[in-house]
Design an enzyme around this catalytic site. Structure first.
Site, PDB file in Angstrom:
ATOM      1  N   ASN A   8     -68.474  -8.055 -12.761  1.00 28.98           N
ATOM      2  CA  ASN A   8     -67.359  -7.130 -12.865  1.00 28.98           C
ATOM      3  C   ASN A   8     -67.880  -5.815 -13.421  1.00 28.98           C
ATOM      4  O   ASN A   8     -68.731  -5.807 -14.307  1.00 28.98           O
ATOM      5  CB  ASN A   8     -66.279  -7.667 -13.813  1.00 28.98           C
ATOM      6  CG  ASN A   8     -65.473  -8.783 -13.207  1.00 28.98           C
ATOM      7  OD1 ASN A   8     -65.411  -8.950 -11.993  1.00 28.98           O
ATOM      8  ND2 ASN A   8     -64.830  -9.568 -14.054  1.00 28.98           N
ATOM      9  N   ARG A  29     -65.466 -13.303  -8.244  1.00 30.79           N
ATOM     10  CA  ARG A  29     -66.891 -13.583  -8.495  1.00 30.79           C
ATOM     11  C   ARG A  29     -67.217 -15.044  -8.213  1.00 30.79           C
ATOM     12  O   ARG A  29     -68.248 -15.346  -7.621  1.00 30.79           O
ATOM     13  CB  ARG A  29     -67.276 -13.237  -9.937  1.00 30.79           C
ATOM     14  CG  ARG A  29     -67.286 -11.757 -10.234  1.00 30.79           C
ATOM     15  CD  ARG A  29     -67.614 -11.474 -11.683  1.00 30.79           C
ATOM     16  NE  ARG A  29     -66.654 -12.169 -12.542  1.00 30.79           N
ATOM     17  CZ  ARG A  29     -66.849 -12.461 -13.812  1.00 30.79           C
ATOM     18  NH1 ARG A  29     -67.965 -12.132 -14.416  1.00 30.79           N
ATOM     19  NH2 ARG A  29     -65.926 -13.080 -14.510  1.00 30.79           N
TER      20      ARG A  29
END
Length: 125
Positions: free
Chosen positions: A67, A49
């Site tokens: 996520n 990320r």
């Protein structure tokens, strides 16, 4: 607990350093689109990320990354189509992750969106 924080800080510093070293291409102008991209494989707990966020910020893309509970990472991204394709390619070739599958779909544009964010937790009802 402290050792985990030190490891995460070192990893995050490496991720940012790596993402800032990627040579951004001078891509031809293309239409602005919004895409949902789901990356499956070993993509959590490897700075995935943060890597997306850093590259997206450099490219002035907007959207969010988070996520998912199934171990995948979901990206909602808006910008020029060529830039989004470049970002997805960068993430597929990331060595410290292992992207097994990429699912991409079109989304409607969000005209009011101005930045890119990392969503820290997914809340399931």
């Amino acid at each position: 607990m402290k050792r985990v924080n030190v490891f995460k800080k070192v990893r995050n510093n490496y991720v940012i350093w790596h993402a800032n070293r990627i040579q951004l291409l001078d891509l031809p102008s293309s239409p602005v689109v919004r895409k949902q991209v789901v990356f499956s494989g070993r993509v959590q707990n490897v700075g995935f990320r943060l890597e997306i966020y850093t590259i997206a910020e450099r490219m002035r893309l907007t959207g969010r990354v988070r996520n998912l509970n199934d171990g995948s990472v979901e990206l909602e991204v808006q910008g020029e189509e060529q830039q989004i394709s470049f970002l997805v390619h960068c993430m597929q070739s990331l060595k410290r992750a292992s992207v097994k599958k990429v699912t991409m779909s079109d989304l409607p544009l969000n005209e009011s969106e101005k930045d890119f964010t990392i969503v820290k937790k997914v809340h399931m009802d």
